[in-house]
Design an enzyme around this catalytic site. Sequence first.
Site, PDB file in Angstrom:
ATOM      1  N   GLU A 170     -20.629 -45.586 -19.991  1.00 37.00           N
ATOM      2  CA  GLU A 170     -20.346 -45.054 -21.325  1.00 37.00           C
ATOM      3  C   GLU A 170     -19.333 -45.897 -22.117  1.00 37.00           C
ATOM      4  O   GLU A 170     -18.230 -45.435 -22.415  1.00 37.00           O
ATOM      5  CB  GLU A 170     -19.836 -43.607 -21.216  1.00 37.00           C
ATOM      6  CG  GLU A 170     -20.832 -42.655 -20.570  1.00 37.00           C
ATOM      7  CD  GLU A 170     -20.397 -41.191 -20.669  1.00 37.00           C
ATOM      8  OE1 GLU A 170     -19.298 -40.917 -21.171  1.00 37.00           O
ATOM      9  OE2 GLU A 170     -21.186 -40.327 -20.252  1.00 37.00           O
ATOM     10  N   GLU A 365     -26.154 -39.202 -15.418  1.00 37.77           N
ATOM     11  CA  GLU A 365     -25.289 -38.009 -15.447  1.00 37.77           C
ATOM     12  C   GLU A 365     -25.948 -36.928 -16.277  1.00 37.77           C
ATOM     13  O   GLU A 365     -26.435 -37.188 -17.372  1.00 37.77           O
ATOM     14  CB  GLU A 365     -23.924 -38.290 -16.091  1.00 37.77           C
ATOM     15  CG  GLU A 365     -22.977 -39.094 -15.263  1.00 37.77           C
ATOM     16  CD  GLU A 365     -21.632 -39.317 -15.965  1.00 37.77           C
ATOM     17  OE1 GLU A 365     -21.220 -38.479 -16.796  1.00 37.77           O
ATOM     18  OE2 GLU A 365     -21.015 -40.359 -15.680  1.00 37.77           O
TER      19      GLU A 365
HETATM   20  C1  FCB Z   1     -18.944 -38.225 -18.976  1.00 34.08           C
HETATM   21  C2  FCB Z   1     -18.170 -39.094 -18.013  1.00 34.08           C
HETATM   22  C3  FCB Z   1     -17.892 -38.427 -16.691  1.00 34.08           C
HETATM   23  C4  FCB Z   1     -17.569 -36.962 -16.839  1.00 34.08           C
HETATM   24  C5  FCB Z   1     -18.584 -36.274 -17.703  1.00 34.08           C
HETATM   25  C6  FCB Z   1     -18.348 -34.793 -17.861  1.00 34.08           C
HETATM   26  O1  FCB Z   1     -18.670 -38.628 -20.277  1.00 34.08           O
HETATM   27  O2  FCB Z   1     -18.872 -40.280 -17.760  1.00 34.08           O
HETATM   28  O3  FCB Z   1     -16.866 -39.140 -16.051  1.00 34.08           O
HETATM   29  O4  FCB Z   1     -16.283 -36.800 -17.296  1.00 34.08           O
HETATM   30  O5  FCB Z   1     -18.643 -36.866 -18.963  1.00 34.08           O
END
Ligand code: FCB
Length: 460
Positions: A170, A365
């Site tokens: 990110e 994620e």
């Molecule tokens: C993302 C991050 C991860 C976590 C999630 C909830 O932005 O990559 O580390 O904090 O959000």
Amino acid sequence: MTNSSEAVRFPDSFIWGAATASYQIEGAAQDDGRGPSIWDTFSRTPGKVHAGHTGDVACDHYHRYPDDVALMSELGLHTYRFSIAWPRIQPDGTGPVNPRGLDFYDRLVDELRGRGIEPIVTLYHWDLPQTLEDRGGWTNRETAEAFAEYARAVHTRLGDRVNTWTTLNEPWCSAYLGYGAGVHAPGRTDPAAVFQAVHHLLLGHGLANQALRAAGVSTLGITVNPTSAFPVDPASEADAEAVHLVEGLQNRIFLDPILRGGYPADMLAHVSRFTSLEHIRDGDEKIIGEPIDLLGINYYSPTYLTASDGAPGGGGAFPGTEGIEFVAPAQPLTDMGWQIQPSGLTALLTKLGRDYPGVPMIITENGAAFPDQLHPDGDRVEDTDRVDYLDGHLRAAHDAIAAGVDLRGYLVWSLLDNFEWAYGYDKRFGIVYVDYLTQRRVPKASARWYQEVIRRNGID
Ligand code: FCB
């Protein structure tokens, strides 16, 4: 869209896993020669992190990794995505490699492979060595060069056992939240710095890509968190322009250089409102555009936008968006206040598949924080809200596959409750509950549910 009671099955080769990040779970902040990172500094700065929490101990994964890997194995995970703490490997960010830092990941990788779990390495999940920040951090081109050196050092030790490498997690958050909104480390609030950081993060990705390829890596990618943005009024041209600008700042400014060979012209014009473009040198875009094999997508919630005179825009996180209203998220919400909308994931994946064809995607994620309560028996957490969230998003991912998107896998965020950045330990994202007083792990109902999903390769 699949009906929530219909059974779905994923492709046979679909990869199931879970994700974590070094500063969020490892603890052991002073062990074995680890240097300070920007998150050590930031979490010690009064008022920056909820209740003054730090990652000093976190989930103590640094010492408990064999048990954590055993848990992964019990859940049937195919893969585990974790990040390497740069300040363990090079405590000062450059220069001599600290072998004791590498030893930890060496042991972790062996433990994973011994249980048949494929490691996916993230080289940078936000814990920049503080020494590099002292020299300008990601606003300094030298950080990009240092990142490639560091990537090479990690590969030299782990390259014989790690097949899948990703560079950054990110970069939007690193640049905009870290250097613009000031809510993440290093806590700066300077739009010029944001766009210098964007470029040097991308350059770091490109240089690391070249270094890893030269060392023989065959599966290489990057993880982004593109916005899934919608106009409030689908018929409004001004709303469509608002969406285009915000997508520019969060999606196209990263993905066009990586996958289409260069920055979009409208973004270069936007950036030049805040900084000269001197930091973008001839040849940089070629380095950034070196081919990748896998695009990691993190998705949590959608964004709704409308053009509105006098609206303040998205603040430091979206420089230059005055006149756009970022609409307050609608119910239902997670404990983060994030809107729950699985169809936002389908829309995002299909759009990316169209705009950037030819690169396979993996959800690196997806997950949700809820205010979990340990049952008085002490042995369970009935997180049905999380099960519903995951169920909806897996169906949404399946819809994207059915629509022709080349989606290879799904990794839940997160294996464990952990240090949720500025929210500290106040927000729980894990499918496994962590009792921070005892470090006991208690698989939640969602972990058992996910175990079944993996076993069946789908949902019934
Ligand atoms: C993302 C991050 C991860 C976590 C999630 C909830 O932005 O990559 O580390 O904090 O959000």
